[in-house]
Design a protein around this motif. Structure first.
Motif, mmCIF file in Angstrom:
data_model
loop_
_atom_site.group_PDB
_atom_site.id
_atom_site.type_symbol
_atom_site.label_atom_id
_atom_site.label_comp_id
_atom_site.label_asym_id
_atom_site.label_seq_id
_atom_site.Cartn_x
_atom_site.Cartn_y
_atom_site.Cartn_z
ATOM 1 N N PRO A 225 -2.291 10.792 14.120
ATOM 2 C CA PRO A 225 -1.450 10.281 13.028
ATOM 3 C C PRO A 225 -0.084 10.983 13.001
ATOM 4 O O PRO A 225 0.046 12.109 13.476
ATOM 5 C CB PRO A 225 -2.246 10.606 11.767
ATOM 6 C CG PRO A 225 -3.479 11.290 12.177
ATOM 7 C CD PRO A 225 -3.502 11.455 13.648
ATOM 8 N N LEU A 226 0.893 10.275 12.468
ATOM 9 C CA LEU A 226 2.263 10.784 12.452
ATOM 10 C C LEU A 226 2.756 10.754 11.008
ATOM 11 O O LEU A 226 2.664 9.726 10.338
ATOM 12 C CB LEU A 226 3.104 9.840 13.315
ATOM 13 C CG LEU A 226 4.576 10.109 13.474
ATOM 14 C CD1 LEU A 226 4.763 11.338 14.364
ATOM 15 C CD2 LEU A 226 5.244 8.893 14.121
ATOM 16 N N ALA A 252 13.670 -2.699 13.568
ATOM 17 C CA ALA A 252 13.670 -1.634 14.584
ATOM 18 C C ALA A 252 12.613 -1.899 15.660
ATOM 19 O O ALA A 252 12.885 -1.752 16.857
ATOM 20 C CB ALA A 252 13.435 -0.276 13.914
ATOM 21 N N LEU A 253 11.424 -2.324 15.235
ATOM 22 C CA LEU A 253 10.370 -2.607 16.220
ATOM 23 C C LEU A 253 10.764 -3.815 17.071
ATOM 24 O O LEU A 253 10.514 -3.841 18.280
ATOM 25 C CB LEU A 253 9.024 -2.843 15.525
ATOM 26 C CG LEU A 253 8.415 -1.615 14.835
ATOM 27 C CD1 LEU A 253 7.156 -2.003 14.064
ATOM 28 C CD2 LEU A 253 8.096 -0.499 15.844
ATOM 29 N N PRO A 260 7.920 6.083 16.297
ATOM 30 C CA PRO A 260 8.415 7.203 15.489
ATOM 31 C C PRO A 260 9.885 7.024 15.093
ATOM 32 O O PRO A 260 10.262 7.270 13.946
ATOM 33 C CB PRO A 260 8.272 8.418 16.412
ATOM 34 C CG PRO A 260 7.252 8.010 17.416
ATOM 35 C CD PRO A 260 7.405 6.533 17.599
ATOM 36 N N GLU A 261 10.692 6.544 16.035
ATOM 37 C CA GLU A 261 12.110 6.326 15.752
ATOM 38 C C GLU A 261 12.274 5.184 14.738
ATOM 39 O O GLU A 261 13.084 5.268 13.812
ATOM 40 C CB GLU A 261 12.815 5.972 17.064
ATOM 41 C CG GLU A 261 14.317 5.943 16.956
ATOM 42 C CD GLU A 261 14.959 5.340 18.199
ATOM 43 O OE1 GLU A 261 14.524 5.674 19.322
ATOM 44 O OE2 GLU A 261 15.882 4.529 18.039
ATOM 45 N N ALA A 266 13.585 3.364 9.281
ATOM 46 C CA ALA A 266 13.152 2.624 8.087
ATOM 47 C C ALA A 266 13.185 3.531 6.852
ATOM 48 O O ALA A 266 13.541 3.096 5.753
ATOM 49 C CB ALA A 266 11.748 2.056 8.300
ATOM 50 N N SER A 267 12.845 4.804 7.017
ATOM 51 C CA SER A 267 12.875 5.758 5.895
ATOM 52 C C SER A 267 14.296 5.978 5.421
ATOM 53 O O SER A 267 14.541 6.128 4.219
ATOM 54 C CB SER A 267 12.328 7.125 6.305
ATOM 55 O OG SER A 267 11.086 6.988 6.899
ATOM 56 N N VAL A 268 15.227 6.012 6.357
ATOM 57 C CA VAL A 268 16.638 6.189 5.996
ATOM 58 C C VAL A 268 17.112 4.975 5.193
ATOM 59 O O VAL A 268 17.752 5.114 4.146
ATOM 60 C CB VAL A 268 17.501 6.394 7.263
ATOM 61 C CG1 VAL A 268 18.987 6.314 6.928
ATOM 62 C CG2 VAL A 268 17.175 7.729 7.918
ATOM 63 N N ALA A 269 16.761 3.781 5.656
ATOM 64 C CA ALA A 269 17.159 2.559 4.950
ATOM 65 C C ALA A 269 16.552 2.544 3.543
ATOM 66 O O ALA A 269 17.237 2.252 2.558
ATOM 67 C CB ALA A 269 16.721 1.325 5.739
#
Ligand code: ADP
Length: 295
Positions: A225-226, A252-253, A260-261, A266-269
């Protein structure tokens, strides 16, 4: 391209210092009407971030319907498969308090009359790289979309919100499940996200559990898990944080970026969206997100 089969709502948002308890009346600061609905939000998030997006669903034959369609089009979402049906558009009655926390009542309206695919939808879904689904349309419509995607080998991304038990057929047709921590707990009965993710991996091959300000947890069968942290920001309104996250992740996908990238981007957005009020009104552009991702 990204296809979205989902809801379109007008969000009627009251900003209050503190949300009222039952029986209590409070004076709020401000009222706004903002285009929303989980489906439309994901579509707008993806389109603002550079995705080619088609929206499948329905608005009502009222003023809100006109505005909802225009808002999608203004963000670059293709709306030819968005029907106008008799009656009221979907509405969401939202209270946002000074901490940025929200409580929401959704009245489905036109969304409730989407019970399956219309002519042309199957080929629209078949032409996409992925289909984004949520649970604000009747389950039979969501299932019909998932089946069509499966038949065409199109990747399905399901946001299981609002939380409800999922039929086995829907889980079986889901490639990536993206619950928030509450939805993950509702689906599994497990409040620990790691354990919930493990349980969900028995049903679907990939899971992202979003954890609000604590970021997100990605799990896939046969992989460690990440955990992805969220940028530390001052949240004023977390409405549609999850939808922004999913829309961004799909973009992104779709661009072939590694998971991971894609999750970090997505977290930044999503972190940009929580710093501004509203659902679609709060969503960042591609340039803003790329700039913030480098900072
Ligand atoms: P939902 O909006 O569906 O309830 P979350 O609250 O888990 O979903 O938020 C989705 C994602 O948005 C999180 O995984 C995180 O990346 C981002 N996010 C949400 N709240 C914040 C916050 N306060 N600060 C930074 N990022 C946030």
């Amino acid at each position: 391209a990204i296809a979205v089969l989902g809801s379109t709502n007008m969000d009627l948002v009251a900003y209050v210092p503190k949300a009222p308890h039952p029986g209590e009346t409070v004076t709020g600061r401000e009222f706004r009407t903002v285009p929303g609905g989980k489906g439309a939000n994901q579509a707008v998030a993806a389109a603002r971030l550079g995705g080619e997006v088609v929206m499948i669903g329905a608005v009502g034959a009222d003023e809100f319907g006109v505005r909802l369609r225009a808002a999608l089009a203004a963000s670059g979402v293709e709306t030819a498969a968005l029907r106008t049906v008799e009656g009221a558009s979907g509405t969401a009655h939202i209270t946002v308090d000074d901490e940025g926390a929200n409580s929401i009542i959704v009245i489905p309206g036109a969304n409730g009359r989407v019970t399956g695919l219309e002519p042309g939808d199957d080929s629209r879904i078949g032409a996409a790289d992925c289909l984004l689904l949520q649970l604000e349309l009747p389950l039979e419509a969501v299932l019909a979309g998932a089946r069509a995607a499966r038949a065409h080998g199109v990747r399905t991304v399901l946001t299981p919100a609002p939380a409800q038990p999922l039929p086995a057929e829907l889980l079986a047709a889901t490639d990536l499940l993206v619950p928030n921590e509450h939805e993950a707990a509702a689906l599994t009965g497990l409040t620990d996200p790691h354990r919930a993710a493990e349980a969900l991996l028995r049903e679907v091959p990939e899971v992202v559990i979003t954890l609000g300000a604590a970021g997100s947890l990605y799990a896939a069968r046969g992989r460690a898990p990440l955990t992805v942290p969220a940028p530390r920001v001052r949240a004023v309104d977390t409405t549609a944080a999850g939808d922004t996250f999913v829309g961004a992740l799909a973009v992104a996908l779709g661009e072939g970026r590694p998971v991971p990238e894609a999750l970090r981007w997505a977290s930044v957005a999503a972190a940009l969206s929580v710093q501004r009020p509203g659902a679609q009104s709060s969503m960042p552009t591609r340039t803003e997100t790329d700039t913030a991702a480098l900072a």
